[in-house]
Design an enzyme around this catalytic site. Structure first.
Site, PDB file in Angstrom:
ATOM      1  N   LEU A  33       0.822  -1.232   0.000  1.00 53.30           N
ATOM      2  CA  LEU A  33       0.000   0.000   0.000  1.00 53.30           C
ATOM      3  C   LEU A  33       0.848   1.271   0.000  1.00 53.30           C
ATOM      4  O   LEU A  33       0.370   2.336   0.392  1.00 53.30           O
ATOM      5  CB  LEU A  33      -0.998   0.018   1.171  1.00 53.30           C
ATOM      6  N   THR A  35       1.825   2.742  -2.714  1.00 50.72           N
ATOM      7  CA  THR A  35       1.134   3.558  -3.722  1.00 50.72           C
ATOM      8  C   THR A  35      -0.244   2.995  -4.061  1.00 50.72           C
ATOM      9  O   THR A  35      -1.030   3.676  -4.717  1.00 50.72           O
ATOM     10  CB  THR A  35       1.954   3.663  -5.025  1.00 50.72           C
ATOM     11  N   ALA A  71       4.079  -5.460  -8.369  1.00 48.75           N
ATOM     12  CA  ALA A  71       4.571  -4.560  -7.315  1.00 48.75           C
ATOM     13  C   ALA A  71       5.868  -3.891  -7.762  1.00 48.75           C
ATOM     14  O   ALA A  71       6.867  -4.566  -7.995  1.00 48.75           O
ATOM     15  CB  ALA A  71       4.805  -5.349  -6.030  1.00 48.75           C
ATOM     16  N   TYR A 138      14.122   3.783 -14.031  1.00 43.99           N
ATOM     17  CA  TYR A 138      12.891   2.974 -14.043  1.00 43.99           C
ATOM     18  C   TYR A 138      12.969   1.918 -15.151  1.00 43.99           C
ATOM     19  O   TYR A 138      12.818   0.722 -14.906  1.00 43.99           O
ATOM     20  CB  TYR A 138      11.667   3.886 -14.248  1.00 43.99           C
ATOM     21  N   LYS A 142      13.458  -2.313 -14.830  1.00 43.41           N
ATOM     22  CA  LYS A 142      12.518  -3.291 -15.410  1.00 43.41           C
ATOM     23  C   LYS A 142      13.249  -4.225 -16.386  1.00 43.41           C
ATOM     24  O   LYS A 142      12.973  -5.418 -16.441  1.00 43.41           O
ATOM     25  CB  LYS A 142      11.379  -2.555 -16.123  1.00 43.41           C
ATOM     26  N   PHE A 166       2.790  -0.485 -23.426  1.00 40.47           N
ATOM     27  CA  PHE A 166       2.951   0.867 -23.939  1.00 40.47           C
ATOM     28  C   PHE A 166       2.056   1.756 -23.065  1.00 40.47           C
ATOM     29  O   PHE A 166       2.185   1.708 -21.852  1.00 40.47           O
ATOM     30  CB  PHE A 166       2.740   0.885 -25.455  1.00 40.47           C
ATOM     31  N   ASP A 297      10.952  12.483 -23.175  1.00 48.40           N
ATOM     32  CA  ASP A 297       9.811  12.016 -23.971  1.00 48.40           C
ATOM     33  C   ASP A 297      10.212  11.824 -25.431  1.00 48.40           C
ATOM     34  O   ASP A 297      10.524  12.796 -26.121  1.00 48.40           O
ATOM     35  CB  ASP A 297       8.667  13.046 -23.935  1.00 48.40           C
TER      36      ASP A 297
END
Ligand code: UDP
Length: 337
Positions: A33, A35, A71, A138, A142, A166, A297
């Site tokens: 919890l 987030t 998670a 990040y 992953k 995506f 971006d």
């Protein structure tokens, strides 16, 4: 099957958990919890509050046969400011989970990976064979988990699938219809909605809808990109379609194999096109301010989903209008509470 959903109180984990319950699985949710939201845990699932490091072994030892692993920390900007948090939570937490799985001989896992592992794309459409050059801690964390899964399948016979998402959008109606379906945007059959509730919210569609419901303007991050209208193009996928892919992936796990699939629509929409669809769905003239580009971006990010279509028979069935309509229904259901 008795399955563990880590991060099942979060946006995507809760929707997948709800779909698993609906498909007749016995679902246990583990979430700290940090987030997530306790009220997002799908009805019918057992909820355990705790971290992977502290609780995975105990939860797994209670008859779990497979894991769907969500998670994680997922904010690109935060990962740049605090990389150690991402290595520790996303990679360290996953290694703790995988070690517990290995010891308890639970060897089936579906992992929530991301398009961020590719970084700046090589071409207009991203394939699974493209180079992985993440541009944030990040994405790197992953990718490190994807690599670890390849190793665990090779060394220990794990059956693993990584799904590289995506842009996930929309909301899911738990009452059974799974949202609007098709392109209608009917808003489901009046049941409970599971949707996006991030703090802070960085994603485009919830920000556009928040601007609509609160009568404020939306910041567009740059309109000088090399795209037809100058704004970034992304590949949006409805969270209910995404959940369907997870159930197919679970059924496709094979000992000793780690499969990787992109998940998108194969078509892109610009920020301005998304805003226009949200204007139509909400009936609101959403004001827009154009600001500077957001760091990191890429101009265009669109998935090839040919591999998952041909190997797992999955395809997206809900369009951008349905995503906006369902997210709007979720926003309104929350503001009326
Ligand atoms: N975006 C925007 N305003 C916002 C949020 C996002 O203009 O308030 C843009 C962002 O720069 C990107 C696109 O919308 O071009 C999608 O961003 P999002 O954060 O939803 O997903 P991302 O592609 O970054 O994972």
């Amino acid at each position: 099957m008795r399955v563990l959903v880590t991060g099942g109180a979060g946006y995507i984990g809760s929707v997948v958990g709800a779909q698993l319950v609906a498909a007749g699985h016995d679902v246990v949710v583990l979430d700290d919890l940090s987030t997530g939201h306790a009220d997002a845990v799908p009805p019918g699932a057992t909820f355990v509050q705790g971290t992977l490091r502290d609780c995975a072994a105990e939860v797994l030892s209670d008859g779990i046969e497979a894991v769907l692993h969500f998670a994680a920390k997922s904010l690109v900007g935060e990962s740049v400011a605090d990389p150690a948090k991402y290595w520790s939570t996303n990679l360290g937490g996953t290694v703790a989970l995988l070690e517990a799985m290995r010891e308890l001989r639970v060897r089936t896992i579906v992992f929530s990976s991301t398009a961020a592992v590719y970084g700046e794309p090589e071409g207009p459409v991203v394939r699974e064979t493209d180079l992985t050059r993440p541009t944030s801690p990040y994405g790197a964390s992953k990718l490190a988990v994807d690599t670890t899964l390849t190793e665990f399948s090779r060394l220990y016979g794990f059956g693993a699938v990584s799904l590289r998402y995506f842009n996930v959008a929309g909301a899911h109606s738990v009452s059974g219809s799974g949202g609007s379906g098709g392109s209608g945007g009917s808003g489901g059959s009046g049941g409970r909605w599971l949707g996006e509730r991030h703090h802070p919210e960085t994603h485009l569609i919830p920000n556009v809808l928040a601007a609509a419901s609160q009568g404020r303007s939306l910041q567009v991050f740059g309109d000088d990109y090399p795209t037809p209208d100058g704004t970034c193009i992304r590949d949006y996928i409805h969270v209910t379609d995404l959940a369907d892919a997870h159930l197919r992936a679970l059924a496709a796990c094979r000992p000793g194999e780690h499969r990787i699939y992109n998940l998108g629509n194969g078509a892109g929409f610009s920020v301005r096109e998304v805003i226009e669809v949200c204007r139509e769905v909400t009936g609101t003239d959403i004001a827009v301010e154009t600001g500077p580009r957001r760091a990191g971006d890429p101009a265009v990010l669109v998935a090839s989903s040919a591999k998952i279509q041909s190997e797992l028979g999955w395809r997206a069935t809900r369009d951008l209008r349905a995503m906006a309509a369902d997210a709007w229904a979720f926003t309104q259901a929350r503001s009326s509470r």
